[in-house]
Design a protein around this motif. Sequence first.
Motif, PDB file in Angstrom:
ATOM      1  N   LYS A 102       0.892  22.806 -45.398  1.00  0.00           N
ATOM      2  CA  LYS A 102       0.576  21.518 -46.019  1.00  0.00           C
ATOM      3  C   LYS A 102       0.220  21.748 -47.480  1.00  0.00           C
ATOM      4  N   PRO A 103       1.206  21.996 -48.321  1.00  0.00           N
ATOM      5  CA  PRO A 103       0.912  22.371 -49.715  1.00  0.00           C
ATOM      6  C   PRO A 103       0.256  21.266 -50.518  1.00  0.00           C
ATOM      7  N   GLY A 104       0.447  20.002 -50.140  1.00  0.00           N
ATOM      8  CA  GLY A 104      -0.105  18.908 -50.921  1.00  0.00           C
ATOM      9  C   GLY A 104      -1.609  18.766 -50.819  1.00  0.00           C
ATOM     10  N   LEU A 105      -2.223  19.364 -49.800  1.00  0.00           N
ATOM     11  CA  LEU A 105      -3.658  19.199 -49.609  1.00  0.00           C
ATOM     12  C   LEU A 105      -4.483  19.927 -50.667  1.00  0.00           C
ATOM     13  N   ALA A 106      -3.840  20.742 -51.499  1.00  0.00           N
ATOM     14  CA  ALA A 106      -4.573  21.441 -52.549  1.00  0.00           C
ATOM     15  C   ALA A 106      -4.959  20.511 -53.693  1.00  0.00           C
ATOM     16  N   PHE A 107      -4.440  19.273 -53.672  1.00  0.00           N
ATOM     17  CA  PHE A 107      -4.703  18.346 -54.761  1.00  0.00           C
ATOM     18  C   PHE A 107      -5.630  17.244 -54.308  1.00  0.00           C
ATOM     19  N   GLY A 108      -6.079  16.465 -55.298  1.00  0.00           N
ATOM     20  CA  GLY A 108      -7.086  15.449 -55.039  1.00  0.00           C
ATOM     21  C   GLY A 108      -6.651  14.440 -54.004  1.00  0.00           C
ATOM     22  N   SER A 109      -7.579  14.066 -53.151  1.00  0.00           N
ATOM     23  CA  SER A 109      -7.346  13.048 -52.136  1.00  0.00           C
ATOM     24  C   SER A 109      -8.673  12.353 -51.881  1.00  0.00           C
ATOM     25  N   THR A 110      -8.747  11.608 -50.798  1.00  0.00           N
ATOM     26  CA  THR A 110      -9.977  10.901 -50.460  1.00  0.00           C
ATOM     27  C   THR A 110     -11.101  11.894 -50.182  1.00  0.00           C
ATOM     28  N   LEU A 111     -12.238  11.684 -50.824  1.00  0.00           N
ATOM     29  CA  LEU A 111     -13.364  12.582 -50.638  1.00  0.00           C
ATOM     30  C   LEU A 111     -13.946  12.421 -49.244  1.00  0.00           C
ATOM     31  N   VAL A 112     -14.282  13.537 -48.636  1.00  0.00           N
ATOM     32  CA  VAL A 112     -14.888  13.523 -47.310  1.00  0.00           C
ATOM     33  C   VAL A 112     -16.410  13.483 -47.475  1.00  0.00           C
ATOM     34  N   GLN A 113     -17.012  12.422 -46.965  1.00  0.00           N
ATOM     35  CA  GLN A 113     -18.453  12.267 -47.092  1.00  0.00           C
ATOM     36  C   GLN A 113     -19.159  13.018 -45.970  1.00  0.00           C
ATOM     37  N   PRO A 114     -20.207  13.752 -46.281  1.00  0.00           N
ATOM     38  CA  PRO A 114     -20.945  14.452 -45.227  1.00  0.00           C
ATOM     39  C   PRO A 114     -21.658  13.459 -44.324  1.00  0.00           C
ATOM     40  N   ILE A 115     -21.865  13.854 -43.073  1.00  0.00           N
ATOM     41  CA  ILE A 115     -22.542  12.994 -42.108  1.00  0.00           C
ATOM     42  C   ILE A 115     -24.045  13.049 -42.359  1.00  0.00           C
ATOM     43  N   VAL A 116     -24.636  11.886 -42.557  1.00  0.00           N
ATOM     44  CA  VAL A 116     -26.082  11.779 -42.721  1.00  0.00           C
ATOM     45  C   VAL A 116     -26.622  11.080 -41.476  1.00  0.00           C
ATOM     46  N   PRO A 117     -27.478  11.730 -40.700  1.00  0.00           N
ATOM     47  CA  PRO A 117     -27.960  11.108 -39.464  1.00  0.00           C
ATOM     48  C   PRO A 117     -28.838   9.896 -39.739  1.00  0.00           C
ATOM     49  N   ASP A 118     -28.722   8.902 -38.866  1.00  0.00           N
ATOM     50  CA  ASP A 118     -29.565   7.714 -38.954  1.00  0.00           C
ATOM     51  C   ASP A 118     -30.854   7.876 -38.160  1.00  0.00           C
ATOM     52  N   VAL A 119     -30.825   8.761 -37.151  1.00  0.00           N
ATOM     53  CA  VAL A 119     -31.957   8.926 -36.249  1.00  0.00           C
ATOM     54  C   VAL A 119     -32.228  10.413 -36.066  1.00  0.00           C
ATOM     55  N   PHE A 120     -33.501  10.782 -36.030  1.00  0.00           N
ATOM     56  CA  PHE A 120     -33.907  12.151 -35.729  1.00  0.00           C
ATOM     57  C   PHE A 120     -34.572  12.180 -34.357  1.00  0.00           C
ATOM     58  N   VAL A 121     -34.225  13.172 -33.559  1.00  0.00           N
ATOM     59  CA  VAL A 121     -34.860  13.378 -32.252  1.00  0.00           C
ATOM     60  C   VAL A 121     -35.417  14.795 -32.234  1.00  0.00           C
ATOM     61  N   ARG A 122     -36.708  14.921 -31.990  1.00  0.00           N
ATOM     62  CA  ARG A 122     -37.330  16.240 -31.930  1.00  0.00           C
ATOM     63  C   ARG A 122     -38.294  16.294 -30.747  1.00  0.00           C
ATOM     64  N   SER A 123     -38.565  17.507 -30.314  1.00  0.00           N
ATOM     65  CA  SER A 123     -39.437  17.691 -29.152  1.00  0.00           C
ATOM     66  C   SER A 123     -40.869  17.332 -29.500  1.00  0.00           C
ATOM     67  N   GLY A 124     -41.534  16.654 -28.566  1.00  0.00           N
ATOM     68  CA  GLY A 124     -42.920  16.285 -28.748  1.00  0.00           C
ATOM     69  C   GLY A 124     -43.864  17.340 -28.220  1.00  0.00           C
ATOM     70  N   PRO A 125     -45.124  17.264 -28.520  1.00  0.00           N
ATOM     71  CA  PRO A 125     -46.089  18.276 -28.077  1.00  0.00           C
ATOM     72  C   PRO A 125     -46.299  18.291 -26.568  1.00  0.00           C
ATOM     73  N   ASP A 126     -46.005  17.169 -25.882  1.00  0.00           N
ATOM     74  CA  ASP A 126     -46.229  17.094 -24.443  1.00  0.00           C
ATOM     75  C   ASP A 126     -44.962  17.354 -23.644  1.00  0.00           C
ATOM     76  N   GLY A 127     -43.909  17.858 -24.285  1.00  0.00           N
ATOM     77  CA  GLY A 127     -42.649  18.116 -23.599  1.00  0.00           C
ATOM     78  C   GLY A 127     -41.681  16.958 -23.655  1.00  0.00           C
ATOM     79  N   GLY A 128     -42.084  15.812 -24.211  1.00  0.00           N
ATOM     80  CA  GLY A 128     -41.182  14.687 -24.368  1.00  0.00           C
ATOM     81  C   GLY A 128     -40.432  14.761 -25.688  1.00  0.00           C
ATOM     82  N   PHE A 129     -40.007  13.595 -26.196  1.00  0.00           N
ATOM     83  CA  PHE A 129     -39.231  13.560 -27.429  1.00  0.00           C
ATOM     84  C   PHE A 129     -39.790  12.491 -28.363  1.00  0.00           C
ATOM     85  N   ILE A 130     -39.724  12.785 -29.653  1.00  0.00           N
ATOM     86  CA  ILE A 130     -40.127  11.846 -30.686  1.00  0.00           C
ATOM     87  C   ILE A 130     -38.877  11.383 -31.405  1.00  0.00           C
TER      88      ILE A 130
END
Length: 501
Positions: free
Chosen positions: A272-300
């Motif tokens: 695919k030689p054409g992909l070396a040139f400018g095209s639509t920029l790929v935006q990085p994924i930015v999460p809308d929600v964070f899920v992390r472990s809570g102190p009691d074994g649940g989730f925040i």
Amino acid sequence: MALTQRLEIRQSHALVMTPQLMQAIKLLQLSNLDLAAYVEGELERNPLLERVGESDGEGERRVAEPEASPQAPVADWPADGRDRSDGAAQEQPGGDLDDVPPADADAATSRSNSEAPAGYSEWASTGTGGRDNSGYNLEAFVSVETTLADHLAEQLALTVADAARRMIGQYLIDLVDEAGYLNGDGAPAAEIDAVLAILQGFDPPGVCARNLTECLAIQLKERNRFDPAMQALVAHLDLLAKRDLAALRRICGVGEEDLADMIGEIRKLNPKPGLAFGSTLVQPIVPDVFVRSGPDGGFIIELNSDTLPKVLVNQSYHTALAKTAKNEKDKSYLADCLQTATWLIRALDQRAKTILKVSTEIVRQQDAFFVHGVRHLRPLNLKTIADAIDMHESTVSRVTANKYMATNRGIFELKYFFTSAIAAADGGEAHSAEAVRHRIRQLIDAESPEQVLSDDTIVEKLREAGIDIARRTVAKYREAMRIASSVQRRREKQTSLGAAS
């Protein structure tokens, strides 16, 4: 039967799609990037809207009714199954959005999507044809990425002098896709073929080819490696994809070592030689929600505050403008601005709370996934979430569109957690389709070159694990994961063993 006229009074309930409800529906399904662009447009159009901290009189810029806050709401899902999220996060603000039927809501959204801020010109021309220096914009001189079409057009202008051929060449360049391939049906005229031959000599090598075979042939010709044996190999790329090396050696008339060198040459080429040139920029994924472990074994569960627009109504500015408004037109415009700004803040606040509420229920339903991994992903549909949180199914569908959740196992789109059910062989709890796909991949990754698993064998192993699945379903999942058939995998693994020895 006599026809008579009479007057009756009837009471009925009807859903009225107000502009405010249409705006709330539209904002609900936007991604964080699209939401930021939408709010930016509203900031430009509405003089009463401003970002938090934009000016000094921050204490005066507030609206009593909305509960907008720069701090993202947080929900706590403990191990004992009780939701300890704050009251604002659990109380659904306003029942009108949840009761919107899918057809009406989609129609309202399509109508509201047609509204866009009007564009404006960066440059102002004077009456004499010169530029007005007051509108001078340095951003106009920022260099942009060169596209493939521009790169080819520059070479065409330097190479072809004939006006007719240049017109044909530009037409062909317009048919080249971003990968560098020529699409579309062109007339088989000798003049077009001649111009196409010129274009195929342009940089990057392989550009303007009509298929993969021609693309590789152009690059091999440039390297002076397109001999009869290589020509036969390029003409039978299907056999190379199947790893049928014995047939390729017979067709090309070469030995095993020469064929390995030829395949190495092919792998050095750019399909695919054409992909070396400018095209639509790929935006990085930015999460809308964070899920992390809570102190009691649940989730925040908490919203990503960086993706939440922080805007307020400048009440002091509104008060100052209201005192200077002299006619009804100015007063009406000011009232519309205040109403639009107020409803925007309410809609943003409702959107944030709805996303948090849906995400919290997803974590509750799929808690085994967050603890043990993909194999423990349960079957889940939109209706289950909608019934659990007392929302309309279409609302849940809009919330989960274009939204991402960051977990200890990676970033996933909210729709990832909704998978169809596959029956258990022993009549027990059903398995999710995503968990079954994961098991198929694990079985194939663990197979040995001497015992490559066929689809029938995979079906038997899955049934031994309590998963009732048909062979065609296994083949469909395998192809969706881009895993080759057992015949092709056996050839690849045997070839790898031969190369290693």
